[in-house]
Write an enzyme that holds these catalytic residues in place. Structure first.
Site, mmCIF file in Angstrom:
data_model
loop_
_atom_site.group_PDB
_atom_site.id
_atom_site.type_symbol
_atom_site.label_atom_id
_atom_site.label_comp_id
_atom_site.label_asym_id
_atom_site.label_seq_id
_atom_site.Cartn_x
_atom_site.Cartn_y
_atom_site.Cartn_z
ATOM 1 N N ARG A 175 0.835 -1.124 0.051
ATOM 2 C CA ARG A 175 0.142 -0.062 0.003
ATOM 3 C C ARG A 175 0.887 1.170 -0.180
ATOM 4 O O ARG A 175 0.522 2.249 -0.825
ATOM 5 C CB ARG A 175 -0.917 -0.004 1.188
ATOM 6 C CG ARG A 175 -2.046 -1.110 0.896
ATOM 7 C CD ARG A 175 -2.958 -0.840 2.319
ATOM 8 N NE ARG A 175 -3.804 0.391 2.252
ATOM 9 C CZ ARG A 175 -4.451 0.794 3.245
ATOM 10 N NH1 ARG A 175 -4.591 0.173 4.336
ATOM 11 N NH2 ARG A 175 -5.399 1.742 3.257
ATOM 12 N N CYS A 233 -1.066 5.942 8.885
ATOM 13 C CA CYS A 233 -1.662 4.890 8.349
ATOM 14 C C CYS A 233 -2.607 5.025 7.297
ATOM 15 O O CYS A 233 -2.590 6.172 6.700
ATOM 16 C CB CYS A 233 -1.758 3.995 9.289
ATOM 17 S SG CYS A 233 -3.271 4.430 10.341
#
Length: 276
Positions: A175, A233
């Site tokens: 990611r 995050c």
């Protein structure tokens, strides 16, 4: 007070004269709802806390899991029986990635006596400790939410922060590189951020690595005692786990609560892909 507690320490505390308040924070991105696991079995006396409802504000411009309003968080914690002067222990299934969000919020809002059960529910069961399905109705707590007890970053802070410090990206490496993005509409990472997948902070059984191992890990990522360090995050949940791991390693880290899901709400903010 160390931010984590072992199964053996918790069992002793629960048998003592002043047992801690137990919060079950099982949650998984994409489901199923954590309350399903809670109702199938939980630590004796534990109260379920819904991460999406109790540990975050409504999704929107602030990201997918923005910080809850102080009054909303206070009400949720009082409903769970949290008191200002009483110990609190939070746990999730195993790796503390959800429990750390509750730990961070309680600390941010001024509760000083909160710990995470190392290894979570899985470690508790593996040790042969009792579980129950009864859902307790605790007496209302008196917790008062007073924000500002832990450092935070906003999007406007990030450019200067990455020049002078280390910003850790707690998401999975793929990611970070922008190869996949299963949740947010834009893939990639904040420029100059360093990939630091938070699951590398724990062993396969979900328990945290030793402080010396964590210090070595973060040192390899550029963190030193003289370096400002922050974490983000996807939406501010697993970044709290990074902050907890940094605390175990001896570092005070800032959290970017809105994280990637907030960063990309402004198309003028830069996006990077690949390895830095």
């Amino acid at each position: 007070m160390t931010p984590i507690i072992s199964v053996e320490e918790l069992a002793a505390a629960l048998a003592g004269p002043n047992p801690p308040v137990l919060l079950d924070v099982r949650w998984k991105l994409g489901g199923p709802p954590g309350v399903v696991a809670y109702r199938a079995g939980h630590l004796p006396g534990a109260v379920f806390v819904d991460l999406d409802r109790d540990l975050a504000g409504p999704p929107g411009p602030g990201g997918r899991h923005p910080l809850p309003a102080p009054e909303a968080f206070q009400a949720a914690m009082r409903r769970c029986g949290v008191r200002d002067q009483a110990d609190v222990v939070v746990y999730d299934e195993a790796d503390s990635t959800a429990a750390a969000r509750a730990w961070w919020l309680l600390r941010y809002f001024g509760h000083e006596r909160v710990r995470v059960l190392d290894g979570g529910y899985r470690a508790w069961v593996a040790a042969g400790q009792p579980v129950e399905t009864h859902e307790p109705q605790p007496a209302p707590g008196d917790f008062t939410a007073r924000p500002g007890h832990l450092p935070v970053l906003d999007a406007d802070d990030v450019p200067d922060f990455t020049r002078d410090g280390v910003l850790l990206d707690a998401r999975a490496a793929e990611r970070y590189r922008g190869e996949v993005e299963p949740v947010d509409p834009v893939a990639g990472h904040i420029p100059e951020a360093v990939s630091a997948p938070t699951l590398e902070n724990v062993r396969p059984d979900g328990r945290f690595r030793d402080p010396a191992e964590l210090r070595a890990r973060f040192a390899a990522l550029g963190v030193t005692p003289d370096t400002p360090v922050g974490a983000y995050c996807g939406s501010g949940v697993t970044a709290a786990h990074e902050v907890l791991a940094l605390r175990l390693a001896g570092y005070e880290a800032a959290l970017y609560p809105g994280s990637w899901s907030h960063w990309i709400t402004d198309p003028n903010r830069p996006v990077a892909k690949g390895e830095e």
